[in-house]
Design a protein around this motif. Structure first.
Motif, PDB file in Angstrom:
ATOM      1  N   PHE A  18      93.399  15.785  63.656  1.00  0.00           N
ATOM      2  CA  PHE A  18      92.765  15.373  62.405  1.00  0.00           C
ATOM      3  C   PHE A  18      92.665  16.607  61.521  1.00  0.00           C
ATOM      4  O   PHE A  18      91.945  17.552  61.851  1.00  0.00           O
ATOM      5  CB  PHE A  18      91.382  14.791  62.697  1.00  0.00           C
ATOM      6  CG  PHE A  18      90.619  14.381  61.474  1.00  0.00           C
ATOM      7  CD1 PHE A  18      90.873  13.178  60.861  1.00  0.00           C
ATOM      8  CD2 PHE A  18      89.638  15.204  60.947  1.00  0.00           C
ATOM      9  CE1 PHE A  18      90.168  12.783  59.743  1.00  0.00           C
ATOM     10  CE2 PHE A  18      88.925  14.826  59.825  1.00  0.00           C
ATOM     11  CZ  PHE A  18      89.192  13.616  59.223  1.00  0.00           C
ATOM     12  N   LEU A  19      93.391  16.593  60.412  1.00  0.00           N
ATOM     13  CA  LEU A  19      93.358  17.730  59.502  1.00  0.00           C
ATOM     14  C   LEU A  19      92.169  17.576  58.569  1.00  0.00           C
ATOM     15  O   LEU A  19      91.859  16.469  58.167  1.00  0.00           O
ATOM     16  CB  LEU A  19      94.657  17.796  58.712  1.00  0.00           C
ATOM     17  CG  LEU A  19      95.905  18.010  59.570  1.00  0.00           C
ATOM     18  CD1 LEU A  19      97.141  17.971  58.696  1.00  0.00           C
ATOM     19  CD2 LEU A  19      95.832  19.303  60.336  1.00  0.00           C
ATOM     20  N   PRO A  20      91.480  18.571  58.210  1.00  0.00           N
ATOM     21  CA  PRO A  20      91.702  19.987  58.427  1.00  0.00           C
ATOM     22  C   PRO A  20      91.036  20.543  59.683  1.00  0.00           C
ATOM     23  O   PRO A  20      91.134  21.732  59.955  1.00  0.00           O
ATOM     24  CB  PRO A  20      91.083  20.624  57.188  1.00  0.00           C
ATOM     25  CG  PRO A  20      89.952  19.716  56.837  1.00  0.00           C
ATOM     26  CD  PRO A  20      90.418  18.331  57.240  1.00  0.00           C
ATOM     27  N   GLY A  22      91.596  19.788  63.031  1.00  0.00           N
ATOM     28  CA  GLY A  22      92.501  20.036  64.147  1.00  0.00           C
ATOM     29  C   GLY A  22      92.088  19.390  65.458  1.00  0.00           C
ATOM     30  O   GLY A  22      92.702  19.628  66.484  1.00  0.00           O
ATOM     31  N   ILE A  23      91.030  18.558  65.455  1.00  0.00           N
ATOM     32  CA  ILE A  23      90.617  17.868  66.675  1.00  0.00           C
ATOM     33  C   ILE A  23      91.281  16.489  66.697  1.00  0.00           C
ATOM     34  O   ILE A  23      91.708  16.002  65.656  1.00  0.00           O
ATOM     35  CB  ILE A  23      89.074  17.743  66.760  1.00  0.00           C
ATOM     36  CG1 ILE A  23      88.520  16.972  65.559  1.00  0.00           C
ATOM     37  CG2 ILE A  23      88.422  19.101  66.861  1.00  0.00           C
ATOM     38  CD1 ILE A  23      87.030  16.737  65.603  1.00  0.00           C
ATOM     39  N   PRO A  24      91.397  15.853  67.879  1.00  0.00           N
ATOM     40  CA  PRO A  24      92.020  14.522  67.918  1.00  0.00           C
ATOM     41  C   PRO A  24      91.306  13.535  66.983  1.00  0.00           C
ATOM     42  O   PRO A  24      90.084  13.576  66.844  1.00  0.00           O
ATOM     43  CB  PRO A  24      91.874  14.096  69.379  1.00  0.00           C
ATOM     44  CG  PRO A  24      91.763  15.379  70.136  1.00  0.00           C
ATOM     45  CD  PRO A  24      91.050  16.332  69.219  1.00  0.00           C
ATOM     46  N   GLU A  25      92.095  12.651  66.358  1.00  0.00           N
ATOM     47  CA  GLU A  25      91.541  11.726  65.371  1.00  0.00           C
ATOM     48  C   GLU A  25      90.429  10.850  65.933  1.00  0.00           C
ATOM     49  O   GLU A  25      89.452  10.592  65.251  1.00  0.00           O
ATOM     50  CB  GLU A  25      92.643  10.841  64.789  1.00  0.00           C
ATOM     51  CG  GLU A  25      93.444  11.513  63.722  1.00  0.00           C
ATOM     52  CD  GLU A  25      94.402  10.571  63.023  1.00  0.00           C
ATOM     53  OE1 GLU A  25      94.629   9.438  63.506  1.00  0.00           O
ATOM     54  OE2 GLU A  25      94.931  10.980  61.987  1.00  0.00           O
ATOM     55  N   PHE A  26      90.568  10.392  67.177  1.00  0.00           N
ATOM     56  CA  PHE A  26      89.532   9.495  67.696  1.00  0.00           C
ATOM     57  C   PHE A  26      88.206  10.220  67.886  1.00  0.00           C
ATOM     58  O   PHE A  26      87.133   9.625  67.731  1.00  0.00           O
ATOM     59  CB  PHE A  26      89.986   8.775  68.970  1.00  0.00           C
ATOM     60  CG  PHE A  26      89.968   9.590  70.222  1.00  0.00           C
ATOM     61  CD1 PHE A  26      88.872   9.547  71.070  1.00  0.00           C
ATOM     62  CD2 PHE A  26      91.039  10.394  70.569  1.00  0.00           C
ATOM     63  CE1 PHE A  26      88.854  10.282  72.243  1.00  0.00           C
ATOM     64  CE2 PHE A  26      91.031  11.132  71.728  1.00  0.00           C
ATOM     65  CZ  PHE A  26      89.934  11.084  72.572  1.00  0.00           C
ATOM     66  N   ILE A  27      88.235  11.520  68.174  1.00  0.00           N
ATOM     67  CA  ILE A  27      86.989  12.292  68.281  1.00  0.00           C
ATOM     68  C   ILE A  27      86.402  12.521  66.888  1.00  0.00           C
ATOM     69  O   ILE A  27      85.197  12.390  66.683  1.00  0.00           O
ATOM     70  CB  ILE A  27      87.229  13.627  69.020  1.00  0.00           C
ATOM     71  CG1 ILE A  27      87.588  13.350  70.481  1.00  0.00           C
ATOM     72  CG2 ILE A  27      86.006  14.529  68.924  1.00  0.00           C
ATOM     73  CD1 ILE A  27      87.973  14.570  71.272  1.00  0.00           C
ATOM     74  N   ALA A  28      87.256  12.842  65.926  1.00  0.00           N
ATOM     75  CA  ALA A  28      86.781  13.023  64.549  1.00  0.00           C
ATOM     76  C   ALA A  28      86.168  11.726  64.026  1.00  0.00           C
ATOM     77  O   ALA A  28      85.121  11.751  63.372  1.00  0.00           O
ATOM     78  CB  ALA A  28      87.930  13.468  63.654  1.00  0.00           C
ATOM     79  N   ASN A  29      86.799  10.584  64.339  1.00  0.00           N
ATOM     80  CA  ASN A  29      86.250   9.295  63.901  1.00  0.00           C
ATOM     81  C   ASN A  29      84.888   9.036  64.529  1.00  0.00           C
ATOM     82  O   ASN A  29      83.982   8.513  63.881  1.00  0.00           O
ATOM     83  CB  ASN A  29      87.214   8.155  64.229  1.00  0.00           C
ATOM     84  CG  ASN A  29      88.438   8.170  63.349  1.00  0.00           C
ATOM     85  OD1 ASN A  29      88.425   8.744  62.271  1.00  0.00           O
ATOM     86  ND2 ASN A  29      89.502   7.543  63.804  1.00  0.00           N
ATOM     87  N   ALA A  30      84.728   9.387  65.797  1.00  0.00           N
ATOM     88  CA  ALA A  30      83.435   9.202  66.462  1.00  0.00           C
ATOM     89  C   ALA A  30      82.364  10.088  65.818  1.00  0.00           C
ATOM     90  O   ALA A  30      81.229   9.646  65.613  1.00  0.00           O
ATOM     91  CB  ALA A  30      83.560   9.504  67.952  1.00  0.00           C
ATOM     92  N   LEU A  31      82.711  11.336  65.508  1.00  0.00           N
ATOM     93  CA  LEU A  31      81.748  12.244  64.874  1.00  0.00           C
ATOM     94  C   LEU A  31      81.356  11.758  63.482  1.00  0.00           C
ATOM     95  O   LEU A  31      80.173  11.747  63.134  1.00  0.00           O
ATOM     96  CB  LEU A  31      82.317  13.658  64.810  1.00  0.00           C
ATOM     97  CG  LEU A  31      82.523  14.354  66.161  1.00  0.00           C
ATOM     98  CD1 LEU A  31      83.254  15.669  65.968  1.00  0.00           C
ATOM     99  CD2 LEU A  31      81.196  14.571  66.854  1.00  0.00           C
ATOM    100  N   ASP A  74      91.008  12.121  52.369  1.00  0.00           N
ATOM    101  CA  ASP A  74      92.428  12.132  52.014  1.00  0.00           C
ATOM    102  C   ASP A  74      92.824  13.346  51.175  1.00  0.00           C
ATOM    103  O   ASP A  74      93.831  13.989  51.466  1.00  0.00           O
ATOM    104  CB  ASP A  74      92.817  10.833  51.303  1.00  0.00           C
ATOM    105  CG  ASP A  74      92.955   9.668  52.261  1.00  0.00           C
ATOM    106  OD1 ASP A  74      92.908   9.895  53.493  1.00  0.00           O
ATOM    107  OD2 ASP A  74      93.109   8.520  51.789  1.00  0.00           O
ATOM    108  N   PRO A  75      92.062  13.725  50.117  1.00  0.00           N
ATOM    109  CA  PRO A  75      92.427  14.944  49.387  1.00  0.00           C
ATOM    110  C   PRO A  75      92.381  16.200  50.258  1.00  0.00           C
ATOM    111  O   PRO A  75      93.183  17.111  50.071  1.00  0.00           O
ATOM    112  CB  PRO A  75      91.391  15.016  48.262  1.00  0.00           C
ATOM    113  CG  PRO A  75      91.016  13.603  48.015  1.00  0.00           C
ATOM    114  CD  PRO A  75      91.032  12.972  49.383  1.00  0.00           C
ATOM    115  N   ALA A  76      91.478  16.248  51.242  1.00  0.00           N
ATOM    116  CA  ALA A  76      91.452  17.391  52.147  1.00  0.00           C
ATOM    117  C   ALA A  76      92.725  17.448  52.985  1.00  0.00           C
ATOM    118  O   ALA A  76      93.134  18.520  53.431  1.00  0.00           O
ATOM    119  CB  ALA A  76      90.228  17.331  53.060  1.00  0.00           C
ATOM    120  N   ARG A  77      93.357  16.302  53.187  1.00  0.00           N
ATOM    121  CA  ARG A  77      94.623  16.237  53.926  1.00  0.00           C
ATOM    122  C   ARG A  77      95.833  16.367  53.001  1.00  0.00           C
ATOM    123  O   ARG A  77      96.964  16.333  53.467  1.00  0.00           O
ATOM    124  CB  ARG A  77      94.731  14.902  54.652  1.00  0.00           C
ATOM    125  CG  ARG A  77      93.718  14.702  55.725  1.00  0.00           C
ATOM    126  CD  ARG A  77      93.821  13.298  56.229  1.00  0.00           C
ATOM    127  NE  ARG A  77      93.411  13.218  57.608  1.00  0.00           N
ATOM    128  CZ  ARG A  77      93.477  12.116  58.323  1.00  0.00           C
ATOM    129  NH1 ARG A  77      93.951  11.013  57.797  1.00  0.00           N
ATOM    130  NH2 ARG A  77      93.090  12.114  59.569  1.00  0.00           N
TER     131      ARG A  77
END
Length: 117
Positions: A18-20, A22-31, A74-77
């Motif tokens: 997950f940019l920016p 760098g952790i897996p997307e599913f962990i970023a979504n949980a956070l 999205d703009p951060a990506r």
């Protein structure tokens, strides 16, 4: 189900970074879900002695989460809002509204009641 229907691209539990962050997307979504769940509970004043704000949860999830995704994440990506965004935002709005409702269901299920049993 949305992925199988062809409405969204990613399948569940993506391990793509997950940019920016760098952790897996599913962990970023949980956070992010935890952060927005706390914010929603605070804004809607979710408490055992109050009536449940079901419409507020749907609106919070649909509008706030979709707006943050489109105008912050999205703009951060490097994906900038442009053109007709409705086809891209509509499935996200529906999914996020359902998230708001589901989060409220779990909040109400696990919130401690002030009554003694």
């Amino acid at each position: 189900m949305l992925h199988a229907a062809g409405l969204i691209d990613p399948a569940g539990f993506s391990t793509v970074p997950f940019l920016p962050l760098g952790i897996p997307e599913f962990i970023a979504n949980a956070l992010w879900s935890a952060v927005f769940g706390v914010l929603m509970a605070w804004l809607l004043r979710v408490a055992p002695d109050r009536s449940s704000p079901w419409i507020g949860a749907l609106v919070f999830g649909g509008i706030v989460l979709t707006a943050v995704g489109a105008f912050v994440i999205d703009p951060a990506r490097g994906i900038w809002p442009a053109g007709n965004m409705l086809p891209r935002l509509a499935p996200g709005f529906i999914a996020n509204a359902i998230w708001g409702w589901g989060a409220l269901v779990f909040m109400r299920a696990f919130i401690a009641s002030s009554e003694s049993h």
